[in-house]
Design an enzyme around this catalytic site. Structure first.
Site, PDB file in Angstrom:
ATOM      1  N   PHE A 130       0.850  -1.194   0.000  1.00 52.58           N
ATOM      2  CA  PHE A 130       0.000   0.000   0.000  1.00 52.58           C
ATOM      3  C   PHE A 130       0.887   1.246   0.000  1.00 52.58           C
ATOM      4  CE2 PHE A 130      -2.859   3.116   1.997  1.00 52.58           C
ATOM      5  CZ  PHE A 130      -3.990   2.943   1.218  1.00 52.58           C
ATOM      6  N   ASP A 199       2.046  -5.247   8.556  1.00 53.61           N
ATOM      7  CA  ASP A 199       0.895  -4.353   8.532  1.00 53.61           C
ATOM      8  C   ASP A 199      -0.345  -5.240   8.404  1.00 53.61           C
ATOM      9  OD1 ASP A 199      -1.195  -2.612   7.924  1.00 53.61           O
ATOM     10  OD2 ASP A 199       0.125  -1.210   6.861  1.00 53.61           O
TER      11      ASP A 199
END
Ligand SMILES: *Cc1c(COP(=O)(O)O)cnc(C)c1O
Length: 424
Positions: A130, A199
């Site tokens: 991301f 994450d």
């Protein structure tokens, strides 16, 4: 051929079905809206509106500043962190909710620097990670003289050599839904002497995660996706207990050394002295209203505990994503879509993405106009999130049915669907 009746039958045998009542979906139901974007913003838990009213009118309105003590505002971040810990295989006192995922990632990267093998020069991540993770990593690497190395997923193992300092990955990829084997990847990185940061933005509340069992070093994650914490909900940060112990030194600094991460904030001394344990990852005053809303969201996932817990959530998630992909094969094969999410269940999270070569955005918009809310991720991905707490098998059938209608009618060609909004 899968029929709608098959899907309705699956819904009637679903142990998680009662949990849908925890969500304020009556508006969506009345409008015939099918929400497949809980991976981007979870649905409003019914309890949240009530709870926010209570926090605003009772705790803030009447309690005023006394509420920091009397309503427990000052311990809220850790209390919710402890609840969330149960969903990610962490212990109590190891998780804090605070700030955004981006900010927490910055803190985790800095923490990793204190425990990484000295002399190592590379921070490794995936080029498909991301963007905010990459942007934070880029600046962090520049500040600390590290080289940011961005590799394809297939190239990670080859880069785990004696230059690898930190491996920072997102467990479930936001575009494709690909899920890393957390334990194996962590082990490989450790064998190479690298520290691992995960994450969990698309994992927490969606797939079983066991950070301790995987031996991970640090983790961050998002509060507003599968945890249903509300728009801009605080994120979370976790550190392995052995690192928390090692950090109990005066020279171990959190780069955002704010007063609430101080050992004794209300002593008001002029010099920073870090709090012990995970508390040092706090910077400033928590957003109490948003944090209270996040608690309601975390509670919706914990409520699954009485209905089979994360195991049931995962089972249903796999079944929903499987169903979606089968129906795409069955109904939309002729319309130029490619399924980019792994077909193997243990390789994917709780989303399914399909690529369309040139019209992904317009098709997404036309589908939203037909009440199916998914989203578009440039350049070509139509992304659908499946939240087992409230997504029904019949919803999946209806969604694909409407997608098929959008394609056969060609209504996506209407020029108004090509106009790009700021948020896609
Ligand atoms: C959603 C998401 C974020 C969001 O970061 P914010 O700081 O909360 O805006 C970060 N990383 C990943 C991988 C995400 O999916």
């Amino acid at each position: 051929m899968i029929t709608r009746e098959d899907c309705i039958r699956q819904d009637s045998g679903d142990s998680l079905a009662p949990l849908r009542a925890l969500f304020a979906l009556e508006g969506a139901d009345a409008e015939g809206v099918i929400y497949l974007d809980g991976n981007s913003l979870g649905v409003l838990p019914r309890a949240a509106a009530r709870r926010i009213g209570e926090v605003v009118e009772g705790e803030w309105g009447r309690g005023l500043i006394r509420s920091w003590n009397t309503a427990g505002w000052i311990t809220l971040s850790q209390r919710i962190g402890d609840k969330l810990a149960a969903l990610i295989g962490a212990g109590s006192g190891e998780v804090m909710v605070a700030d955004s995922t981006s900010v927490n990632l910055f803190k985790a990267l800095n923490a990793a620097r204190f425990v990484m093998t000295p002399g190592r020069t590379r921070l490794i991540s995936e080029v498909t990670n991301f963007p905010t993770d990459l942007y934070i990593a880029e600046t962090f690497a520049r500040e600390h003289g590290l080289e940011l190395v961005l590799v394809e997923q297939s190239g990670i193992a080859a880069h785990l050599d004696d230059r690898a300092a930190i491996l920072m990955l997102t467990h479930v990829n936001y575009r494709t839904g690909f899920m890393h084997a957390m334990t194996e990847v962590t082990r490989a990185a450790h064998n190479a002497g690298a520290v691992v940061i995960w994450d969990l933005a698309h994992s927490a509340g969606a797939v079983p995660v066991n950070l301790r069992e995987a031996g991970a070093d640090f983790a961050v994650g998002c509060g507003y996706k599968y945890l249903n914490g509300g728009p801009g909900a605080p994120a979370f940060i976790w550190a392995h207990p052995s690192h928390l112990t090692a950090m109990d030194r005066e020279d171990w600094r959190q780069p955002l050394s704010g007063w609430l991460g101080h050992a004794a904030p209300f002593d008001f001394t002029p010099h920073y002295r870090p709090a012990r344990g995970i508390a040092r990852f706090i910077c400033g005053t928590p957003p109490v209203i948003a944090t209270a809303a996040l608690e309601c969201g975390v509670d919706t996932v914990l409520a699954a505990g009485a209905h089979g817990g994360m195991t049931a959530i995962r089972q249903k998630s796999v079944a929903l994503t499987d169903l979606f992909m089968q129906l795409i094969d069955q109904r939309c094969a002729a319309h130029g879509f490619t399924i980019v999410t792994p077909r193997e269940a243990d390789r994917r999270g709780s989303q399914a993405s399909i690529a369309h070569p040139h019209a992904g955005y317009a098709i997404t918009q036309a589908l939203i106009a037909r009440g199916v809310i998914g989203d578009f991720r440039a350049p070509d991905i139509l992304r659908f999130g499946f939240t087992p707490l409230y997504t029904r098998f019949a919803d999946v059938w209806d969604a694909v049915d409407r997608l098929a209608a959008v394609m056969t009618s060609g209504e996506w060609r209407d020029p108004r669907y090509a106009i790009r909004a700021t948020v896609t």
